[in-house]
Structures are given as structure tokens and as C-alpha cells.
Design a protein around this motif. Structure first.
Motif, short mmCIF file in Angstrom:
data_model
loop_
_atom_site.label_atom_id
_atom_site.label_comp_id
_atom_site.label_asym_id
_atom_site.label_seq_id
_atom_site.Cartn_x
_atom_site.Cartn_y
_atom_site.Cartn_z
N LYS A 110 -7.63 -7.40 2.73
CA LYS A 110 -6.89 -6.34 2.34
C LYS A 110 -6.67 -5.02 2.95
O LYS A 110 -7.63 -4.50 3.31
N ASP A 146 -5.98 3.96 0.79
CA ASP A 146 -6.26 3.16 -0.65
C ASP A 146 -7.01 4.11 -1.44
O ASP A 146 -7.99 4.69 -1.24
N GLU A 167 -9.04 3.32 -3.87
CA GLU A 167 -10.51 3.05 -3.96
C GLU A 167 -11.21 3.61 -2.59
O GLU A 167 -12.42 3.67 -2.98
N LYS A 168 -10.61 3.92 -1.71
CA LYS A 168 -11.53 4.41 -0.56
C LYS A 168 -11.41 5.91 -0.33
O LYS A 168 -11.87 6.32 0.68
N TRP A 210 -6.22 -1.33 3.86
CA TRP A 210 -6.78 -0.06 2.68
C TRP A 210 -6.33 1.23 3.52
O TRP A 210 -6.72 2.18 3.04
N LEU A 257 0.63 -1.28 0.04
CA LEU A 257 0.04 0.00 0.12
C LEU A 257 0.71 1.19 0.02
O LEU A 257 0.59 2.17 -0.70
N LYS A 305 -8.17 -3.41 7.47
CA LYS A 305 -8.33 -4.19 6.33
C LYS A 305 -9.79 -4.77 6.09
O LYS A 305 -10.59 -4.83 6.99
#
Length: 160
Positions: free
Chosen positions: A65, A87, A89-90, A67, A32, A61
Motif C-alpha cells: 500500500k 497517509d 495513519e503514518k 503511504w 491516496l 509503500k
């Protein structure tokens, strides 16, 4: 809504020292950090800097995963909050705010008298200021990105 021990919405946060990390967790944390700091931001620096073994690692996580992540380095008179990342995507859904709220609540509980230092990318100044951080340096460049040193003072000058 459930509340966790540090006052945030109930999300399963992990607080671990280096030797408590599972190998898969360590791999995901490093992946990450690499994906954000080195690849996305094109900041070519030595991310594996020897400080992870002394750090406290806070992460979350989902579906196995990692994040969200940050690490805490403790010094005699202050702590450093470093490698704060979420991350891609977040981002934009409040995940960064949840991470910082959790980390700062943890620091308030564990290190209530220590100031919190952070090296922030300048575009995040307002985000960190919303938590009470104040800029204590001029803007400077690291890997072509503007940064500044910030501090969250825990005690007033009269008490210190």
C-alpha cells in the motif's frame, strides 16, 4: 541502521516516471491523493490535471500500500514539488519529514542548480521552513484553505 542512496534511513523509496508505474501503483497514488486532498481537506479541485504524465513520482509503500507520495515537475529554471502527502495513519511519526528529506536529496542530486518551488498550506509553513524554504507570496485561499508559495533557493544570487 542502513542508509539509502539519498542519505535517509533505509526505507524502500520508489522513483518512477509515469510510464514506469504499475497500474496498481498508479491507482494507489491517485487513491491516496484523493483521500487526503479531496475528501479529508475538502478541496474540490481537478487532481488529475494532466501533469502526472510529465512528472517524476516518488513514493513509498508498505505491505503493498502506497503511504507516502510526492511528484516533481521540471521546468527550465526550477522544479515544482507537488502533491506532498502521507497517509493519515503514518502522520506524526516523522514520515512526512522522511519523504521530504528523500525528495530534496533526490532533487539536489538530479537538479542541483534548480530552485524548488512549492505551494504549501499555511499551517505547514514551519515544517517547510525547517528544510530551508522561504515564503515568497502573501497568504491566499484555495478551496477555503490558506496557502502560500514557497521556494528553496539552490544557488546564491551572486552565482546566478
Amino acid at each position: 541502521m542502513m542508509i539509502n542512496e539519498y542519505g535517509g534511513e533505509y526505507i524502500m523509496w520508489h522513483i518512477k516516471k509515469y510510464d514506469q508505474l504499475q497500474l496498481t501503483e498508479l491507482e494507489q497514488i491517485l487513491k491516496l491523493r484523493q483521500s487526503i486532498f479531496i475528501l479529508e481537506q475538502e478541496s474540490f479541485f481537478e487532481d488529475i490535471d494532466g501533469n502526472d504524465q510529465e512528472a517524476i513520482h516518488i513514493f513509498n509503500k508498505e505491505n503493498g500500500k502506497v503511504w507516502a507520495y510526492t511528484r516533481i515537475l521540471e521546468y527550465e529554471n526550477h522544479v515544482i514539488l507537488a502533491r506532498v502527502t502521507v497517509d493519515k495513519e503514518k502522520r506524526g511519526d516523522g514520515s512526512g519529514r522522511k519523504l521530504l528529506e528523500y525528495a530534496l536529496n533526490y532533487l539536489e542530486d538530479e537538479f542541483p542548480t534548480k530552485d524548488v518551488h512549492i505551494v504549501a498550506m499555511s499551517y505547514l509553513r514551519n515544517f517547510y521552513q525547517s528544510f530551508g524554504f522561504k515564503t515568497i507570496s502573501e497568504v491566499y485561499y484555495m478551496d477555503n484553505d490558506p496557502h502560500e508559495d514557497m521556494i528553496l533557493t539552490r544557488l546564491s544570487d551572486e552565482v546566478k
